[in-house]
Write a protein that holds these residues in place. Structure first.
Motif, short mmCIF file in Angstrom:
data_model
loop_
_atom_site.label_atom_id
_atom_site.label_comp_id
_atom_site.label_asym_id
_atom_site.label_seq_id
_atom_site.Cartn_x
_atom_site.Cartn_y
_atom_site.Cartn_z
N GLU A 67 51.60 31.50 48.92
CA GLU A 67 51.04 32.54 49.79
C GLU A 67 52.13 33.28 50.56
OE1 GLU A 67 46.56 31.22 50.92
OE2 GLU A 67 48.14 30.11 51.94
N ARG A 68 53.12 32.55 51.03
CA ARG A 68 54.18 33.18 51.82
C ARG A 68 55.16 33.99 50.99
NH1 ARG A 68 55.89 28.44 56.12
NH2 ARG A 68 54.06 28.64 57.45
N SER A 69 55.38 33.56 49.74
CA SER A 69 56.42 34.24 48.94
C SER A 69 55.86 35.23 47.93
CB SER A 69 57.28 33.20 48.22
OG SER A 69 56.48 32.44 47.33
N VAL A 70 54.64 35.07 47.48
CA VAL A 70 54.10 35.94 46.44
C VAL A 70 52.83 36.65 46.88
CG1 VAL A 70 53.20 36.03 44.07
CG2 VAL A 70 55.09 34.49 44.62
N LEU A 71 51.83 35.89 47.26
CA LEU A 71 50.52 36.47 47.55
C LEU A 71 50.52 37.42 48.73
CD1 LEU A 71 48.14 33.45 46.83
CD2 LEU A 71 48.84 35.31 45.31
N CYS A 72 51.46 37.25 49.64
CA CYS A 72 51.54 38.14 50.80
C CYS A 72 51.87 39.58 50.40
CB CYS A 72 52.54 37.63 51.82
SG CYS A 72 54.25 37.63 51.24
N THR A 73 52.47 39.74 49.23
CA THR A 73 52.83 41.08 48.76
C THR A 73 51.76 41.70 47.86
OG1 THR A 73 54.00 40.27 46.81
CG2 THR A 73 55.28 40.49 48.84
N TRP A 74 50.81 40.90 47.42
CA TRP A 74 49.74 41.39 46.55
C TRP A 74 48.53 41.74 47.39
CZ3 TRP A 74 49.39 37.24 42.12
CH2 TRP A 74 50.55 37.31 41.36
N LYS A 75 47.96 42.88 47.11
CA LYS A 75 46.74 43.29 47.81
C LYS A 75 45.50 43.10 46.94
CE LYS A 75 49.23 44.33 51.25
NZ LYS A 75 49.60 43.19 52.02
N LYS A 76 45.71 42.93 45.65
CA LYS A 76 44.59 42.81 44.71
C LYS A 76 44.15 41.36 44.56
CE LYS A 76 46.01 46.78 41.99
NZ LYS A 76 46.37 47.27 40.68
N LYS A 77 43.00 41.20 43.91
CA LYS A 77 42.54 39.86 43.57
C LYS A 77 43.39 39.31 42.45
CE LYS A 77 37.82 40.15 45.14
NZ LYS A 77 36.60 39.37 45.03
N PHE A 78 43.32 38.00 42.26
CA PHE A 78 44.09 37.35 41.20
C PHE A 78 43.26 36.26 40.55
CE2 PHE A 78 44.99 35.27 45.17
CZ PHE A 78 44.95 33.92 44.87
N VAL A 79 43.78 35.73 39.46
CA VAL A 79 43.08 34.75 38.64
C VAL A 79 43.76 33.39 38.80
CG1 VAL A 79 42.58 34.13 36.25
CG2 VAL A 79 42.37 36.51 36.98
N LEU A 80 42.98 32.34 38.88
CA LEU A 80 43.52 30.98 38.89
C LEU A 80 43.37 30.36 37.51
CD1 LEU A 80 42.24 29.34 42.22
CD2 LEU A 80 44.56 30.05 41.64
N TRP A 81 44.44 29.84 36.98
CA TRP A 81 44.41 29.16 35.68
C TRP A 81 44.02 27.70 35.91
CZ3 TRP A 81 44.99 30.80 30.71
CH2 TRP A 81 45.04 29.80 29.75
N GLY A 82 42.95 27.29 35.27
CA GLY A 82 42.51 25.90 35.34
C GLY A 82 41.36 25.71 36.32
N ALA A 83 40.20 25.37 35.79
CA ALA A 83 39.01 25.17 36.62
C ALA A 83 38.75 23.69 36.86
CB ALA A 83 37.79 25.82 35.95
N GLY A 84 39.77 22.88 36.69
CA GLY A 84 39.64 21.45 36.92
C GLY A 84 39.91 21.09 38.36
#
Length: 132
Positions: free
Chosen positions: A45-62
């Motif tokens: 969150e601090r290094s990547v997601l803070c720069t993204w404003k869009k939604k994203f996908v999580l790999w793995g529903a386990g």
């Protein structure tokens, strides 16, 4: 270090060897899995997601994918889960978070239409390997 603008470089020599105890090769086996996951998500969150404003996908529903979702500061930014296990395809509902997320086969996220169609066809035919 990296959060302050530092960089990493590969060296051919050991600079530091750190052990919690002289005989321990790793501390992670004694550190709770969820604590490690929380630290990883915080770093993401601090290094990547803070720069993204869009939604994203999580790999793995386990287990781990669901734990990542629960750990995120804003789980509503997750568009969907992606998985290869057809038993997980459908929806994931978490009443505590108030979230209902689709769980889709990875082939539906291919960048190129031809690749997506080929992967979806292989999935429909029961061949996840996509070996032709």
């Amino acid at each position: 270090h990296l959060n302050k603008g530092g960089t990493l470089e590969r060296l051919d020599r050991v600079l530091v060897t750190y052990r919690h105890a002289p005989s321990a090769s790793s501390q992670s086996f004694r550190t709770p899995r969820k604590l490690l996951l929380q630290l990883k998500v915080l770093a993401l969150e601090r290094s990547v997601l803070c720069t993204w404003k869009k939604k994203f996908v999580l790999w793995g529903a386990g287990r781990d994918g669901k734990d990542v979702l629960k750990t995120l500061q804003d789980p509503n930014r997750v568009l969907c889960f992606v998985d290869v296990d057809e038993k997980k395809i459908g929806y994931y509902v978490n009443k505590e978070l108030g979230i209902k997320l689709p769980v889709v086969h990875f082939s539906f996220l291919a960048k190129h239409k031809e690749t997506m169609e080929r992967l979806q066809q292989a999935y429909a035919n029961g061949n996840d390997d996509d070996e032709e």
